[in-house]
Design a protein around this motif. Structure first.
Motif, PDB file in Angstrom:
ATOM      1  N   VAL A   1     -19.914  43.975 -27.140  1.00  0.00           N
ATOM      2  CA  VAL A   1     -18.951  43.996 -26.032  1.00  0.00           C
ATOM      3  C   VAL A   1     -18.657  45.451 -25.688  1.00  0.00           C
ATOM      4  O   VAL A   1     -18.166  46.208 -26.530  1.00  0.00           O
ATOM      5  CB  VAL A   1     -17.641  43.276 -26.412  1.00  0.00           C
ATOM      6  N   GLY A   2     -18.949  45.851 -24.476  1.00  0.00           N
ATOM      7  CA  GLY A   2     -18.625  47.198 -24.016  1.00  0.00           C
ATOM      8  C   GLY A   2     -17.208  47.215 -23.472  1.00  0.00           C
ATOM      9  O   GLY A   2     -16.930  46.632 -22.417  1.00  0.00           O
ATOM     10  N   LEU A   3     -16.300  47.862 -24.196  1.00  0.00           N
ATOM     11  CA  LEU A   3     -14.881  47.908 -23.816  1.00  0.00           C
ATOM     12  C   LEU A   3     -14.591  49.231 -23.115  1.00  0.00           C
ATOM     13  O   LEU A   3     -14.856  50.308 -23.657  1.00  0.00           O
ATOM     14  CB  LEU A   3     -14.012  47.769 -25.073  1.00  0.00           C
ATOM     15  N   THR A   4     -14.038  49.147 -21.915  1.00  0.00           N
ATOM     16  CA  THR A   4     -13.748  50.355 -21.164  1.00  0.00           C
ATOM     17  C   THR A   4     -12.488  50.168 -20.326  1.00  0.00           C
ATOM     18  O   THR A   4     -11.871  49.103 -20.328  1.00  0.00           O
ATOM     19  CB  THR A   4     -14.952  50.755 -20.280  1.00  0.00           C
ATOM     20  N   GLY A   5     -12.101  51.218 -19.628  1.00  0.00           N
ATOM     21  CA  GLY A   5     -10.902  51.213 -18.790  1.00  0.00           C
ATOM     22  C   GLY A   5     -10.545  52.645 -18.461  1.00  0.00           C
ATOM     23  O   GLY A   5     -11.017  53.573 -19.122  1.00  0.00           O
TER      24      GLY A   5
ATOM     25  N   ILE B   1     -24.621  61.161 -29.337  1.00  0.00           N
ATOM     26  CA  ILE B   1     -23.563  60.143 -29.359  1.00  0.00           C
ATOM     27  C   ILE B   1     -24.175  58.757 -29.205  1.00  0.00           C
ATOM     28  O   ILE B   1     -23.852  57.827 -29.950  1.00  0.00           O
ATOM     29  CB  ILE B   1     -22.529  60.420 -28.250  1.00  0.00           C
ATOM     30  N   ARG B   2     -25.095  58.631 -28.264  1.00  0.00           N
ATOM     31  CA  ARG B   2     -25.758  57.343 -28.006  1.00  0.00           C
ATOM     32  C   ARG B   2     -26.513  56.859 -29.250  1.00  0.00           C
ATOM     33  O   ARG B   2     -26.401  55.693 -29.634  1.00  0.00           O
ATOM     34  CB  ARG B   2     -26.721  57.513 -26.827  1.00  0.00           C
ATOM     35  N   GLN B   3     -27.263  57.757 -29.877  1.00  0.00           N
ATOM     36  CA  GLN B   3     -28.038  57.376 -31.057  1.00  0.00           C
ATOM     37  C   GLN B   3     -27.129  56.916 -32.200  1.00  0.00           C
ATOM     38  O   GLN B   3     -27.408  55.926 -32.872  1.00  0.00           O
ATOM     39  CB  GLN B   3     -28.901  58.562 -31.516  1.00  0.00           C
ATOM     40  N   THR B   4     -26.017  57.630 -32.404  1.00  0.00           N
ATOM     41  CA  THR B   4     -25.089  57.262 -33.472  1.00  0.00           C
ATOM     42  C   THR B   4     -24.430  55.917 -33.179  1.00  0.00           C
ATOM     43  O   THR B   4     -24.239  55.098 -34.085  1.00  0.00           O
ATOM     44  CB  THR B   4     -24.018  58.354 -33.657  1.00  0.00           C
ATOM     45  N   MET B   5     -24.094  55.678 -31.924  1.00  0.00           N
ATOM     46  CA  MET B   5     -23.520  54.383 -31.547  1.00  0.00           C
ATOM     47  C   MET B   5     -24.494  53.251 -31.862  1.00  0.00           C
ATOM     48  O   MET B   5     -24.111  52.219 -32.427  1.00  0.00           O
ATOM     49  CB  MET B   5     -23.148  54.368 -30.056  1.00  0.00           C
ATOM     50  N   LEU B   6     -25.766  53.441 -31.504  1.00  0.00           N
ATOM     51  CA  LEU B   6     -26.774  52.409 -31.758  1.00  0.00           C
ATOM     52  C   LEU B   6     -26.944  52.161 -33.253  1.00  0.00           C
ATOM     53  O   LEU B   6     -27.066  51.005 -33.686  1.00  0.00           O
ATOM     54  CB  LEU B   6     -28.114  52.820 -31.140  1.00  0.00           C
TER      55      LEU B   6
ATOM     56  N   VAL C   1     -16.047  52.666 -24.989  1.00  0.00           N
ATOM     57  CA  VAL C   1     -16.618  53.801 -24.255  1.00  0.00           C
ATOM     58  C   VAL C   1     -15.812  54.043 -22.982  1.00  0.00           C
ATOM     59  O   VAL C   1     -15.898  53.259 -22.031  1.00  0.00           O
ATOM     60  CB  VAL C   1     -18.102  53.554 -23.884  1.00  0.00           C
ATOM     61  N   PRO C   2     -15.026  55.136 -22.930  1.00  0.00           N
ATOM     62  CA  PRO C   2     -14.215  55.399 -21.735  1.00  0.00           C
ATOM     63  C   PRO C   2     -15.038  55.461 -20.440  1.00  0.00           C
ATOM     64  O   PRO C   2     -14.610  54.940 -19.415  1.00  0.00           O
ATOM     65  CB  PRO C   2     -13.572  56.762 -22.042  1.00  0.00           C
ATOM     66  N   LEU C   3     -16.218  56.087 -20.491  1.00  0.00           N
ATOM     67  CA  LEU C   3     -17.055  56.220 -19.292  1.00  0.00           C
ATOM     68  C   LEU C   3     -18.288  55.321 -19.404  1.00  0.00           C
ATOM     69  O   LEU C   3     -19.413  55.747 -19.171  1.00  0.00           O
ATOM     70  CB  LEU C   3     -17.460  57.689 -19.095  1.00  0.00           C
ATOM     71  N   LEU C   4     -18.052  54.068 -19.754  1.00  0.00           N
ATOM     72  CA  LEU C   4     -19.142  53.110 -19.971  1.00  0.00           C
ATOM     73  C   LEU C   4     -20.035  52.988 -18.739  1.00  0.00           C
ATOM     74  O   LEU C   4     -21.263  53.089 -18.841  1.00  0.00           O
ATOM     75  CB  LEU C   4     -18.549  51.737 -20.318  1.00  0.00           C
ATOM     76  N   PHE C   5     -19.431  52.766 -17.591  1.00  0.00           N
ATOM     77  CA  PHE C   5     -20.202  52.578 -16.356  1.00  0.00           C
ATOM     78  C   PHE C   5     -20.683  53.909 -15.790  1.00  0.00           C
ATOM     79  O   PHE C   5     -21.818  54.017 -15.328  1.00  0.00           O
ATOM     80  CB  PHE C   5     -19.367  51.833 -15.315  1.00  0.00           C
ATOM     81  N   GLU C   6     -19.804  54.916 -15.848  1.00  0.00           N
ATOM     82  CA  GLU C   6     -20.161  56.219 -15.277  1.00  0.00           C
ATOM     83  C   GLU C   6     -21.400  56.821 -15.941  1.00  0.00           C
ATOM     84  O   GLU C   6     -22.230  57.443 -15.283  1.00  0.00           O
ATOM     85  CB  GLU C   6     -18.988  57.205 -15.416  1.00  0.00           C
ATOM     86  N   ASN C   7     -21.520  56.622 -17.264  1.00  0.00           N
ATOM     87  CA  ASN C   7     -22.670  57.173 -18.008  1.00  0.00           C
ATOM     88  C   ASN C   7     -23.774  56.141 -18.240  1.00  0.00           C
ATOM     89  O   ASN C   7     -24.666  56.352 -19.063  1.00  0.00           O
ATOM     90  CB  ASN C   7     -22.202  57.747 -19.356  1.00  0.00           C
TER      91      ASN C   7
ATOM     92  N   GLN D   1     -12.693  59.834 -12.262  1.00  0.00           N
ATOM     93  CA  GLN D   1     -13.192  58.598 -12.868  1.00  0.00           C
ATOM     94  C   GLN D   1     -13.540  57.577 -11.790  1.00  0.00           C
ATOM     95  O   GLN D   1     -13.165  57.720 -10.635  1.00  0.00           O
ATOM     96  CB  GLN D   1     -12.135  58.004 -13.812  1.00  0.00           C
ATOM     97  N   MET D   2     -14.283  56.560 -12.203  1.00  0.00           N
ATOM     98  CA  MET D   2     -14.590  55.447 -11.316  1.00  0.00           C
ATOM     99  C   MET D   2     -13.281  54.807 -10.842  1.00  0.00           C
ATOM    100  O   MET D   2     -12.303  54.750 -11.590  1.00  0.00           O
ATOM    101  CB  MET D   2     -15.428  54.435 -12.105  1.00  0.00           C
TER     102      MET D   2
END
Length: 209
Positions: free
Chosen positions: A8-12, A95-100, A115-121, A162-163
């Motif tokens: 689940v990608g949690l953002t806002g 960061i991406r590799q560590t998350m995975l 991820v604060p910038l889930l969609f932006e990134n 931000q978006m």
């Protein structure tokens, strides 16, 4: 790549309550993979990330104890697009590799990736479903001013970078309204937790494509 995990990608937006919501899921034993926490870890003292940054910018971005001086680094990349892009191209893959890695080694029924910038990134490409914590811009401004001791103008500048609220809502698979009290928040999390458990279970018994 993430191997058949329900993520689940949690953002806002800023001050929407992402951490509060994530912690409510954690109360159910769900593992959190937090991009902000990982972003600090990849530049901690002795890390490969900090070594490369120091080689690039010099020792002036270090504190006397050898830790990263975040204010000094920000001043290096502020209003300098070339340096900002260089820094992002270094840190974002780390960061991406560590998350995975954290997702793939998790043992909970599903995983919450904060991820604060889930969609932006474009990190929504890494998750199974997306969850947006939503509050009004007016609440964002008042909460951020109170929390961080900054001016309304500073908060509005952050919001502008931000978006937009509507863009985020349009992209979301699920939305949590965080404009009420904690009991309302808990009930929404409880409902979504049951849904995610069910969907994760369905994913786990699907045959491989």
């Amino acid at each position: 790549m993430i191997n058949k995990r329900f993520v689940v990608g949690l953002t806002g937006g800023i001050a929407s309550g992402k951490t509060t919501v994530a912690n409510l899921f954690a109360e159910y034993g769900i593992q959190l993979v937090d991009a902000d926490v990982i972003a600090r870890e990849v530049v901690q003292k002795g890390s490969k990330g900090l070594t490369i940054i120091t080689e690039h910018f010099g020792n002036e971005i270090l504190l006397p104890d050898g830790q990263l001086d975040r204010a000094a680094l920000r001043s290096k990349v502020f209003n300098n697009e070339v340096q900002r892009l260089w820094l992002n191209s270094l840190l974002h893959p780390m960061i991406r590799q560590t998350m995975l890695e954290q997702v793939n080694t998790s043992t909970s029924a599903y995983v919450i990736m904060v991820v604060p910038l889930l969609f932006e990134n474009q990190l929504d490409s890494l998750v199974t479903t997306t969850l947006v914590v939503d509050i009004s811009p007016e609440l964002q401004i008042s909460r951020t001013m109170q929390r961080d001791g900054v001016s309304q103008q500073q908060v509005e500048h952050i919001l502008a970078s931000q978006m937009s609220r509507q863009q985020r809502i349009d992209k979301a698979d699920h939305i949590i309204d965080n404009q009420g009290d904690i009991n309302l928040l808990r009930s929404q999390v409880a409902r979504l937790h049951q849904l995610f458990l069910q969907q994760a279970d369905e994913l786990s018994i699907k045959p491989n494509d």
